[in-house]
Design a protein around this motif. Structure first.
Motif, mmCIF file in Angstrom:
data_model
loop_
_atom_site.group_PDB
_atom_site.id
_atom_site.type_symbol
_atom_site.label_atom_id
_atom_site.label_comp_id
_atom_site.label_asym_id
_atom_site.label_seq_id
_atom_site.Cartn_x
_atom_site.Cartn_y
_atom_site.Cartn_z
ATOM 1 N N GLN A 181 58.970 13.558 71.155
ATOM 2 C CA GLN A 181 58.917 13.462 69.783
ATOM 3 C C GLN A 181 57.717 13.108 69.132
ATOM 4 O O GLN A 181 57.338 14.098 68.303
ATOM 5 N N LEU A 184 55.761 16.783 69.636
ATOM 6 C CA LEU A 184 56.079 17.643 69.026
ATOM 7 C C LEU A 184 55.728 17.520 67.516
ATOM 8 O O LEU A 184 55.332 18.553 66.790
ATOM 9 N N ARG A 188 53.669 20.263 65.423
ATOM 10 C CA ARG A 188 54.113 20.795 64.163
ATOM 11 C C ARG A 188 52.960 20.474 63.073
ATOM 12 O O ARG A 188 52.813 21.416 62.099
ATOM 13 N N SER A 225 54.738 24.428 70.767
ATOM 14 C CA SER A 225 55.963 23.887 69.903
ATOM 15 C C SER A 225 56.880 23.992 70.495
ATOM 16 O O SER A 225 58.152 23.188 70.600
ATOM 17 N N SER A 226 57.210 25.294 70.902
ATOM 18 C CA SER A 226 58.488 26.041 71.531
ATOM 19 C C SER A 226 58.742 24.978 72.772
ATOM 20 O O SER A 226 59.934 24.714 73.160
ATOM 21 N N GLN A 229 59.542 21.653 72.138
ATOM 22 C CA GLN A 229 60.954 21.543 71.537
ATOM 23 C C GLN A 229 61.988 21.732 72.631
ATOM 24 O O GLN A 229 63.138 20.975 72.554
ATOM 25 N N ARG A 230 61.830 22.823 73.662
ATOM 26 C CA ARG A 230 62.775 22.758 74.601
ATOM 27 C C ARG A 230 62.981 21.620 75.533
ATOM 28 O O ARG A 230 64.043 21.230 75.849
ATOM 29 N N ASN A 233 65.033 19.380 73.464
ATOM 30 C CA ASN A 233 66.349 19.649 73.282
ATOM 31 C C ASN A 233 67.167 19.276 74.594
ATOM 32 O O ASN A 233 68.322 18.820 74.629
#
Length: 568
Positions: A181, A184, A188, A225-226, A229-230, A233
Motif C-alpha cells: 500500500q 502504491l 499514485r 502503478s498497475s 495494484q495487482r 489485489n
C-alpha cells in the motif's frame, strides 16, 4: 494507529462511556433474534400456542427497534468525535504548513508536502464513524461466544477457534498489505503530479520533440502503478479467500457437529439453528474489520506521515524585537551549501550595508541569487556565518516580527486559489487604500479591462493569469507589507526584491523602479537580486555571485543622488 483509535473512541470519558454502553446494550438486544428462533422452534412448533408466537414476535421486534436506536445514538456520538478529531488534525497540519521552520520544511520533498491533503482524506475515510462503530462491536462479540458456550460448549469452542483464526488472518493480512500500500501510494502521487504538469503545460507535451519521451514516462508510471495494484489485489484476494473459507467452515462445522448432537439426543433442532445464527453474529465484527484492512492501512500510513510532519519545529515565537529600526545590514563569514551537497554555493562573504544603501546581487542563472534572497529573508538558514540586522543576529530575532518589518518580492509569485481581491488584499484594507496599491503596481489596467475586476477567479496557483500579472499581484502584496512596516517603525527598514523586473513590460518595470526609488528615499535598505543593467547602474554596491566560491563586492562610482535618478 492504536493511539488515534483510542482517542476517537475513548477521548472524552462521558462520550466514551455512552459509546460503550450503547454497544453493550445493542449487543445484548441482538441476542433476541437467535433466541426467538430457538423459542419458536422448540415451544411454538411443539405446542402450537398462537399467543406464544405473538408474544415472542412482539418482544423480538421491540428488541430489534431498541437495538437499532442504540446503534444510531452510538453512530451520532462517534460522528461528532470523528469530526472533532479530523478538524484537530487538519488544523494541526495547516498550522505546521503555515508556521513550520522554513529551512526544515524546504528539505522535505515536494511530493511529501503535497501528500498531506491526501493523507487527511485517508484518515477521514479509514477512521470514519461507521468504521469506528465496527471496531466498537468487536469486543462485544464475546457476548455471542458466551451465549454459544452456554448453549453447547463444544460448538462454542469451535466458533471461538474460528474467531481467533479470523483475527489472526486479518492481522497477518494487514502486515502483508501495508508495504504494498505504501509503494502504491507513492506511485499514485507521481501519477498525480504528472497529470497536474500535463494540465498546466500542454505546450510542453506537443513541442520541442518531447512528446514521445513524456509518453514513455507516463506509461512507466502507469505500468508501475498497475504492477503494484495487482500485487496488492493478489494479497487482498488471499486474505478474502481465507476469510471465505473460515466463514464457510463456520456453517459447515456448526451444522455438522450440531446435527450429530441432535441425533445423539444432546441437542434439539431449534437450539442448533439458533447456535448457527449466534456463530455468524460472533464472527461478523471480525469479518467487517478484515474487510476494512485496505482503508485502515491507508489511514495508518497517513497517520504516520502526519506524525512525522508534526515533528517539524515551528518558527520560534521567542526572540528579540527592535524598538527602533534603522535598516543596517551586515554579513559576517556567510556561507551556504544545500543539504547533502559538498559544493558550497558561496562562502566567506563579508559586507556592511548602511541604512538606505542599495545592494544589487547579480550573477548568472543558478549562481545563487534567489538563495541569497531567501537567506536574507530568513526562510532558510546559512551553513555558516551570521546575518546581522541593526547589529542583531537574524537567528535571534522573532521571525514574525522580522517578516512584519520586511518588504519582500519573490521571484516566483505564489497565489492561492480564490479571487484576485483575496490575493491582493492580505490585510483587508479599505477600498481606497487597495485602489492606491493597485494603481502603484500598474495592476489597475488589467483589473479595469477584466469583466470581473477584482472578483476574477484565481485557479491552480494563478496559472490562469499571465506571469506579468502574477508579478504585479506580488508587488501589491509588497506594498501592503511596506505600509504595515512603516506603521510600526516609521522611516527605515529593509526590502528584498528578487528579479523585480523579470516578466514585466515597460509600464510594470516603471512601477517597480518607482517603488524602489520611494523605498530608497524613505531610507529603506534595498537588496535587489537581478542582472538587469538598469538596476545594476542604480546600485551603491554590486555583489557578484559568479565569483566562486567567495563572491566579489564592488562599490559603484555613482553618488547617492544619481543613484535615485538611475532607479528611474
Amino acid at each position: 494507529m492504536i493511539t488515534e483509535l483510542l482517542r476517537r473512541l475513548l477521548g472524552r470519558p462521558m462520550a466514551a462511556l455512552l459509546v460503550l454502553a450503547s454497544s453493550f446494550l445493542a449487543s445484548i438486544l441482538a441476542l433476541a433474534a437467535p433466541l426467538f428462533v430457538i423459542q419458536v422452534l422448540n415451544r411454538y412448533v411443539t405446542h402450537g400456542v398462537d399467543a406464544t408466537l405473538t408474544t415472542l414476535a412482539g418482544g423480538t421486534l421491540l428488541a430489534i427497534l431498541l437495538e437499532q436506536s442504540f446503534r444510531h445514538a452510538r453512530l451520532q456520538l462517534l460522528t461528532q468525535r470523528a469530526n472533532q478529531r479530523d478538524s484537530q488534525i487538519s488544523e494541526g497540519v495547516g498550522g505546521i504548513m503555515a508556521g513550520a521552520d522554513s529551512s526544515t520544511l524546504h528539505r522535505i520533498a515536494v511530493e511529501q508536502r503535497e501528500a498531506m491533503a491526501q493523507s487527511l482524506e485517508s484518515i477521514r475515510q479509514g477512521l470514519s464513524a461507521n468504521n469506528l462503530a465496527s471496531m466498537a462491536d468487536l469486543p462485544f462479540s464475546l457476548l455471542f461466544l458466551l451465549a454459544l458456550f452456554l448453549l453447547h460448549p463444544l460448538i462454542g469452542s469451535i466458533v471461538a477457534i474460528l474467531f481467533v483464526l479470523v483475527l489472526l488472518v486479518g492481522y497477518l493480512g494487514s502486515i502483508v498489505q501495508q508495504r504494498s500500500q505504501q509503494a502504491l501510494t507513492m506511485a499514485r502521487m507521481r501519477e498525480s503530479r504528472f497529470i497536474r504538469f500535463a494540465g498546466r503545460h500542454l505546450e510542453s507535451l506537443r513541442l520541442y520533440g518531447t512528446h514521445q519521451r513524456i509518453m514513455q514516462k507516463w506509461l512507466g508510471f502507469v505500468q508501475e502503478s498497475s504492477k503494484l495494484q495487482r500485487r496488492l489485489n493478489s494479497r487482498q484476494g488471499w486474505v478474502t479467500g481465507v476469510q471465505g473459507v473460515v466463514q464457510a467452515s463456520q456453517t459447515l462445522l456448526v451444522i455438522s457437529v450440531g446435527a450429530a448432537e441432535v441425533v445423539a439426543g444432546n441437542l434439539d433442532v431449534g437450539t442448533l439453528i439458533g447456535a448457527n445464527i449466534l456463530a455468524a453474529r460472533a464472527l461478523q465484527p471480525a469479518l467487517k474489520i478484515n474487510a476494512l484492512i485496505g482503508v485502515l492501512n491507508r489511514a495508518s500510513e497517513a497517520l504516520g506521515q502526519v506524525k512525522n510532519f508534526s515533528r517539524i519545529p515551528g518558527d520560534s515565537q521567542e526572540g528579540a524585537t527592535l524598538k527602533q529600526v534603522t535598516g543596517t545590514l551586515e554579513l559576517r563569514d556567510l556561507a551556504f551549501a544545500y543539504p547533502g551537497q559538498n559544493v558550497v554555493l558561496f562562502k566567506d562573504l563579508n559586507l556592511q550595508l548602511p541604512a538606505g544603501g542599495v545592494l544589487v546581487v547579480t550573477g548568472s542563472n543558478g549562481s545563487g541569487k534567489t538563495t541569497m534572497a531567501r537567506l536574507l529573508a530568513g526562510f532558510i538558514t546559512p551553513s555558516n556565518g551570521q546575518i546581522l540586522l541593526d547589529g542583531v543576529d537574524l537567528q535571534q530575532l522573532q521571525r514574525q516580527w522580522w517578516w512584519g518589518q520586511l518588504c519582500y518580492l519573490p521571484q516566483e509569485p505564489a497565489l492561492m486559489d480564490g479571487t484576485l481581491e483575496e490575493n491582493v488584499n492580505p490585510d483587508d484594507a479599505d477600498a481606497d487604500i487597495l485602489a492606491q496599491r493597485v494603481n502603484r503596481s500598474d495592476l489597475n489596467r488589467f483589473v479595469d479591462q477584466s469583466e470581473q475586476g477584482l472578483e476574477m477567479p484565481v485557479r491552480d496557483g494563478g496559472s490562469n493569469l499571465a506571469y506579468g500579472i502574477r508579478r504585479r499581484v506580488s508587488l501589491v502584496r509588497a506594498l501592503a507589507s511596506l505600509e504595515r512596516a512603516q506603521s510600526q517603525a516609521g522611516q527605515g527598514g529593509w526590502a528584498i526584491f528578487d528579479e523585480p523586473t523579470e516578466g514585466l513590460d515597460q509600464a510594470g518595470q516603471r512601477a517597480v523602479l518607482t517603488l524602489l526609488r520611494d523605498l530608497s528615499q524613505q531610507k529603506h535598505t534595498l537588496v535587489i537580486c537581478s542582472s538587469d543593467p538598469v538596476l545594476i547602474k542604480g546600485a551603491d554596491w554590486v555583489l557578484d555571485l559568479d565569483s566562486k566560491p567567495v563572491p566579489t563586492l564592488h562599490a559603484t562610482r555613482v553618488a547617492k543622488p544619481a543613484t535615485q535618478e538611475a532607479l528611474l
